[in-house]
Design a protein around this motif. Structure first.
Motif, PDB file in Angstrom:
ATOM      1  N   VAL A 139       0.843  -1.205   0.000  1.00 42.94           N
ATOM      2  CA  VAL A 139       0.000   0.000   0.000  1.00 42.94           C
ATOM      3  C   VAL A 139       0.876   1.252   0.000  1.00 42.94           C
ATOM      4  N   LYS A 140       1.902   1.230   0.835  1.00 45.13           N
ATOM      5  CA  LYS A 140       2.790   2.393   0.903  1.00 45.13           C
ATOM      6  C   LYS A 140       3.527   2.589  -0.423  1.00 45.13           C
ATOM      7  N   ALA A 141       3.984   1.494  -1.030  1.00 46.43           N
ATOM      8  CA  ALA A 141       4.677   1.601  -2.322  1.00 46.43           C
ATOM      9  C   ALA A 141       3.743   2.200  -3.372  1.00 46.43           C
ATOM     10  N   ILE A 142       2.491   1.762  -3.362  1.00 45.48           N
ATOM     11  CA  ILE A 142       1.504   2.270  -4.319  1.00 45.48           C
ATOM     12  C   ILE A 142       1.349   3.779  -4.164  1.00 45.48           C
ATOM     13  N   ARG A 143       1.150   4.212  -2.924  1.00 46.64           N
ATOM     14  CA  ARG A 143       0.929   5.650  -2.694  1.00 46.64           C
ATOM     15  C   ARG A 143       2.192   6.462  -2.972  1.00 46.64           C
ATOM     16  N   ASP A 144       3.347   5.957  -2.498  1.00 46.36           N
ATOM     17  CA  ASP A 144       4.601   6.682  -2.747  1.00 46.36           C
ATOM     18  C   ASP A 144       4.859   6.832  -4.245  1.00 46.36           C
ATOM     19  N   PHE A 145       4.601   5.766  -4.986  1.00 47.34           N
ATOM     20  CA  PHE A 145       4.856   5.789  -6.431  1.00 47.34           C
ATOM     21  C   PHE A 145       4.112   6.961  -7.080  1.00 47.34           C
ATOM     22  N   PHE A 146       2.836   7.073  -6.786  1.00 46.89           N
ATOM     23  CA  PHE A 146       2.064   8.131  -7.431  1.00 46.89           C
ATOM     24  C   PHE A 146       2.356   9.505  -6.818  1.00 46.89           C
ATOM     25  N   ASP A 147       2.542   9.542  -5.501  1.00 39.41           N
ATOM     26  CA  ASP A 147       2.840  10.822  -4.850  1.00 39.41           C
ATOM     27  C   ASP A 147       4.144  11.413  -5.397  1.00 39.41           C
ATOM     28  N   ASP A 148       5.129  10.549  -5.640  1.00 36.72           N
ATOM     29  CA  ASP A 148       6.436  11.027  -6.110  1.00 36.72           C
ATOM     30  C   ASP A 148       6.411  11.433  -7.580  1.00 36.72           C
ATOM     31  N   ARG A 149       5.340  11.117  -8.280  1.00 32.35           N
ATOM     32  CA  ARG A 149       5.285  11.393  -9.712  1.00 32.35           C
ATOM     33  C   ARG A 149       4.224  12.439 -10.066  1.00 32.35           C
ATOM     34  N   GLY A 150       3.854  13.248  -9.092  1.00 33.46           N
ATOM     35  CA  GLY A 150       2.968  14.378  -9.382  1.00 33.46           C
ATOM     36  C   GLY A 150       1.497  14.043  -9.513  1.00 33.46           C
ATOM     37  N   PHE A 151       1.096  12.842  -9.106  1.00 33.39           N
ATOM     38  CA  PHE A 151      -0.323  12.495  -9.120  1.00 33.39           C
ATOM     39  C   PHE A 151      -1.007  13.102  -7.895  1.00 33.39           C
ATOM     40  N   THR A 152      -2.269  13.473  -8.040  1.00 30.27           N
ATOM     41  CA  THR A 152      -3.060  13.925  -6.899  1.00 30.27           C
ATOM     42  C   THR A 152      -4.056  12.825  -6.527  1.00 30.27           C
ATOM     43  N   LEU A 153      -4.133  12.536  -5.243  1.00 32.76           N
ATOM     44  CA  LEU A 153      -5.108  11.560  -4.751  1.00 32.76           C
ATOM     45  C   LEU A 153      -6.513  12.124  -4.919  1.00 32.76           C
ATOM     46  N   MET A 154      -7.411  11.307  -5.453  1.00 32.09           N
ATOM     47  CA  MET A 154      -8.774  11.768  -5.718  1.00 32.09           C
ATOM     48  C   MET A 154      -9.721  10.657  -5.264  1.00 32.09           C
ATOM     49  N   ASP A 155     -10.066  10.652  -3.976  1.00 31.53           N
ATOM     50  CA  ASP A 155     -10.909   9.577  -3.451  1.00 31.53           C
ATOM     51  C   ASP A 155     -12.259   9.564  -4.157  1.00 31.53           C
ATOM     52  N   ALA A 156     -12.619   8.434  -4.726  1.00 33.17           N
ATOM     53  CA  ALA A 156     -13.904   8.294  -5.414  1.00 33.17           C
ATOM     54  C   ALA A 156     -14.981   7.916  -4.405  1.00 33.17           C
ATOM     55  N   PRO A 157     -16.228   8.288  -4.693  1.00 34.05           N
ATOM     56  CA  PRO A 157     -17.296   7.942  -3.748  1.00 34.05           C
ATOM     57  C   PRO A 157     -17.571   6.438  -3.745  1.00 34.05           C
ATOM     58  N   ILE A 158     -17.986   5.927  -2.583  1.00 36.24           N
ATOM     59  CA  ILE A 158     -18.400   4.524  -2.475  1.00 36.24           C
ATOM     60  C   ILE A 158     -19.872   4.417  -2.877  1.00 36.24           C
ATOM     61  N   LEU A 159     -20.692   5.327  -2.385  1.00 32.69           N
ATOM     62  CA  LEU A 159     -22.120   5.317  -2.711  1.00 32.69           C
ATOM     63  C   LEU A 159     -22.313   6.025  -4.037  1.00 32.69           C
ATOM     64  N   THR A 160     -22.804   5.272  -5.030  1.00 36.62           N
ATOM     65  CA  THR A 160     -22.965   5.839  -6.362  1.00 36.62           C
ATOM     66  C   THR A 160     -24.433   5.777  -6.764  1.00 36.62           C
ATOM     67  N   PRO A 161     -24.855   6.716  -7.600  1.00 33.78           N
ATOM     68  CA  PRO A 161     -26.291   6.885  -7.818  1.00 33.78           C
ATOM     69  C   PRO A 161     -26.924   5.883  -8.761  1.00 33.78           C
ATOM     70  N   ALA A 162     -26.172   5.365  -9.737  1.00 33.18           N
ATOM     71  CA  ALA A 162     -26.850   4.584 -10.772  1.00 33.18           C
ATOM     72  C   ALA A 162     -26.204   3.227 -10.941  1.00 33.18           C
ATOM     73  N   ALA A 163     -27.038   2.268 -11.266  1.00 32.77           N
ATOM     74  CA  ALA A 163     -26.544   0.930 -11.565  1.00 32.77           C
ATOM     75  C   ALA A 163     -26.142   0.916 -13.026  1.00 32.77           C
ATOM     76  N   CYS A 164     -24.991   1.486 -13.306  1.00 34.84           N
ATOM     77  CA  CYS A 164     -24.611   1.782 -14.688  1.00 34.84           C
ATOM     78  C   CYS A 164     -24.452   0.551 -15.540  1.00 34.84           C
ATOM     79  N   GLU A 165     -23.994  -0.538 -14.994  1.00 34.59           N
ATOM     80  CA  GLU A 165     -23.758  -1.716 -15.826  1.00 34.59           C
ATOM     81  C   GLU A 165     -24.626  -2.884 -15.368  1.00 34.59           C
ATOM     82  N   GLY A 166     -25.861  -2.569 -14.992  1.00 28.97           N
ATOM     83  CA  GLY A 166     -26.752  -3.634 -14.519  1.00 28.97           C
ATOM     84  C   GLY A 166     -26.587  -3.829 -13.026  1.00 28.97           C
ATOM     85  N   THR A 167     -27.668  -4.292 -12.371  1.00 29.39           N
ATOM     86  CA  THR A 167     -27.638  -4.372 -10.901  1.00 29.39           C
ATOM     87  C   THR A 167     -27.171  -5.730 -10.399  1.00 29.39           C
ATOM     88  N   SER A 168     -26.949  -6.684 -11.287  1.00 29.44           N
ATOM     89  CA  SER A 168     -26.745  -8.057 -10.824  1.00 29.44           C
ATOM     90  C   SER A 168     -25.511  -8.216  -9.954  1.00 29.44           C
TER      91      SER A 168
END
Lengths: 432, 432
Positions: A139-168
């Motif tokens: 986990v730390k390697a993953i975050r360090d890799f992107f942090d060191d390369r100018g990526f910004t963390l952008m937490d995506a929402p867990i609760l999403t409004p639509a069943a975009c690809e079917g509800t199954s």
């Protein structure tokens, strides 16, 4: 009073009297000697009690203390190359914090269901501790890799409004007066919005699949990291993926050698994970399958068994690119040189660990994307915000998702993903 | 061809001709000059087009390009202290990647609901970019703090089996044949299992409250970090919390000065967040409220308005400890010197930002904890695994939870938590 220290700091106290608090991991006796193995989360310490050096009460106590009792030991630190960690304690005292008897998990073999039922205790075993420390390092390697390369963390929402690809395959919940909400399967669409705002972003959080898959590779709740990069094509995406995998594996090899040893991992299989990684097209992958005499039909998606055959031809993770667009998601860009192919890439781990990365260049044309949504019979309205990313300042962009638990399973060399996460959720288990 | 670079790297290319791709953030004109402000996620760049230096086509194009068009600019890098970032581009060319017109978010004022409806685009605004970069830096500070101090990351499950404290504030979902599962409100109980296995752990992930609270401090989905430490009492816990807060704030001040300036944050309010932080008992807090003439009844929990009054007396976060046990959770240890009090601590942010940390020493006695569970009318069976932590090697331990979004709101100086997370979820919003 002697100084209280952690086992990992023993090296700084050789020859000094110290105290360590922890839990009795194991013990044995030999004539006038008693050996208590203490664990404190930072390491293991062999405490040696010699009958001639301690009071009769202390010596008697060492016989009575049960496994996993919490105790404080006192003694002098000695270098001892044969001991776990290289040090041991010439112990003089032991005090009990909480006496434990009949600890359910003994050094004997237990069934997996019993261990999973007692996951809250099983986590104390040395193998599980090693896995958790490697997971953390990944986990730390993953975050360090992107942090060191100018990526910004952008937490995506867990609760999403639509069943975009079917509800199954979605978990759903009532959301106040707004109807149903669904637990996210991927943060990618949100990461795309992020990439057009911040250039390079990544999401890293839990994702969910309500799939009825009962395999050693499936969890219903798992962590996924998803980088997304503006002005990046499929080749850039593959460059990023291979640099990323090398970085993760080499970080673990460097900092978690001891834990890999506990797991008896063959590290030669990891040492070779360095760039470049092999890149083959889907067409070439199918050729491999046919050469093996497998009745694989061109145009199908690769199954787990196919992936195992393909990856067995390589000693590193292999990138398979340009899949038939029909087996891939609607948002993937078609190959301008052959519109039947999607500019997708999957990375297959070696040793049969299967797909650990799935990614693609994304379709950037508004009109094409609208067509695809129609073709896939998806609800256009739910995608209007996503289509805005093609209405306003659309750019070529690409990204991928890496499943954390499969990566941990591969790097640790585990049979089943259930051991890769503190409290696994599977179709038949949501406890403890 | 000129080299393609990111805006953040301009300093290395002074005097050279380069290319940058990004989006047109703003523009203005003055006689024979056109100024395009480009953003690429790594920074902002003023591109100056002088009519005498460029082709008529290029000059005309600069007039036509709409806000948020994606473009590539070419030109020579110049130092220019008056420009944003300290550099500007003596531009010669511009090519359009995707022409955009009628971008919905213009430099004029928009209503909050409109902006939240267009959150996927609003994230491109300089204030939102600054907030996301500060949020990212806070997340990194949180992880670095614990990683550097020997803590092991222990991700807690999101899907939990029992509605331990009543279902009224829980999101629920069907879980295959196992009945209902609930979205976690806190990873603490799992972190306690982790602390007894690994000594020092932290969980850091999304947590959920289905509370019908429509305030500027409430989200239904928010991130929480929860450290838990074995062999740690309430004082150790407060020491850890104050070191942690100092570390977070000072990290942001050091690395995100520019973003704090964009937000017009008064950083003198942050600079003073250094140890020691004031520690007052609940009794002392009540005294403050009474001195202010407030009709606060001893024994009640502190409300948001009370917290604001108390925190206004201090220029740093203030720790309020030893609350009446009746208003606190069942797992908190009672004060041996006064069993009516719980060994709890809340940390209140300054400037009215409210509680950002809640923590306690945990009850370690099996019998006492069983009594509490009965007193609180909680289902004993659901807690059997948790009680095992007191059956087998129980030790004094403590921990706390810090809410990420409230911390971001405080450090950024924001009115409302909805701007602290990429895609906010509130009782009346789960889109986009």
């Amino acid at each position: 009073m002697s100084k209280k220290i952690s086992i990992k700091d023993l090296k700084d106290y050789v020859g000094q009297e110290i105290q360590v608090s922890g839990w009795l991991y194991n013990k044995r006796s030999s004539g006038k000697l008693r050996f208590l193995i203490l664990r404190d989360g930072s390491g293991y310490l062999q405490c040696v009690y010699f009958k001639g050096n301690v009071t009769p009460e202390v010596f008697e106590l060492t016989d009575k203390i049960g496994q996993e009792s919490s105790i404080t030991v006192t003694g002098k630190v000695k270098e001892e190359p044969r001991s776990p960690g290289g040090y041991e304690l010439d112990a003089t005292e032991v005090t009990i914090i909480h006496e434990t008897h009949d600890y359910p998990i003994t050094p004997k073999e237990h069934g997996v269901e019993f261990l999973m039922d007692n996951r809250h205790l099983w986590l104390r075993s040395s193998r599980q501790v090693a896995i958790m420390k490697i997971r953390h390092r990944i986990v730390k390697a993953i975050r360090d890799f992107f942090d060191d390369r100018g990526f910004t963390l952008m937490d995506a929402p867990i609760l999403t409004p639509a069943a975009c690809e079917g509800t199954s395959t979605l978990f759903e919940t009532e959301y106040f007066d707004l109807g149903k909400a669904y637990l996210t399967q991927s943060g990618q669409l949100y990461a795309e919005a992020g990439a057009l705002a911040l250039g390079k972003v990544y999401t890293f959080g839990p994702t969910f699949r309500a799939e009825k898959s009962k395999t050693r590779r499936h969890l219903t709740e798992f962590w996924m990291v998803e980088p997304e990069v503006a002005f990046s094509d499929l080749n850039d995406n593959m460059d990023l993926a291979e640099e990323f995998l090398e970085y993760i594996v080499q970080s673990v090899l460097k900092d978690r050698a001891e834990e890999l040893k506990v797991l008896e991992r063959d590290i030669t299989k990891l040492q070779c994970v360095v760039r470049p990684l092999p890149r083959i097209s889907y067409d070439e992958a199918v050729e491999i399958l046919h050469k093996e005499g497998l009745p694989f039909e061109y145009g199908n998606d690769l199954g787990a068994a196919d992936e195992t055959v393909i990856s067995s031809k390589f000693d590193k993770p292999v990138m398979v690119h340009r899949y038939p667009s029909e087996v891939k998601a609607f948002y993937m860009k078609r190959d301008p040189e052959n519109p039947k192919l999607a500019l997708a890439v999957d990375v297959l781990a070696p040793e049969g660990y299967g797909e650990i990365i799935g990614g693609s260049q994304r379709e950037e044309s508004l009109e094409t994307l609208q067509e695809r949504i129609k073709e896939h019979d998806l609800p256009m309205e739910a995608f209007e915000w996503y289509l805005d990313l093609r209405r306003f300042g659309s750019v070529p962009h690409s990204g991928f998702g890496l499943g954390l638990e499969r990566t941990v399973a591969w790097i640790c060399g585990l049979e089943h993903v259930r051991e890769t996460i503190p409290f696994a959720r599977m179709i038949y288990r949501n406890t403890p």
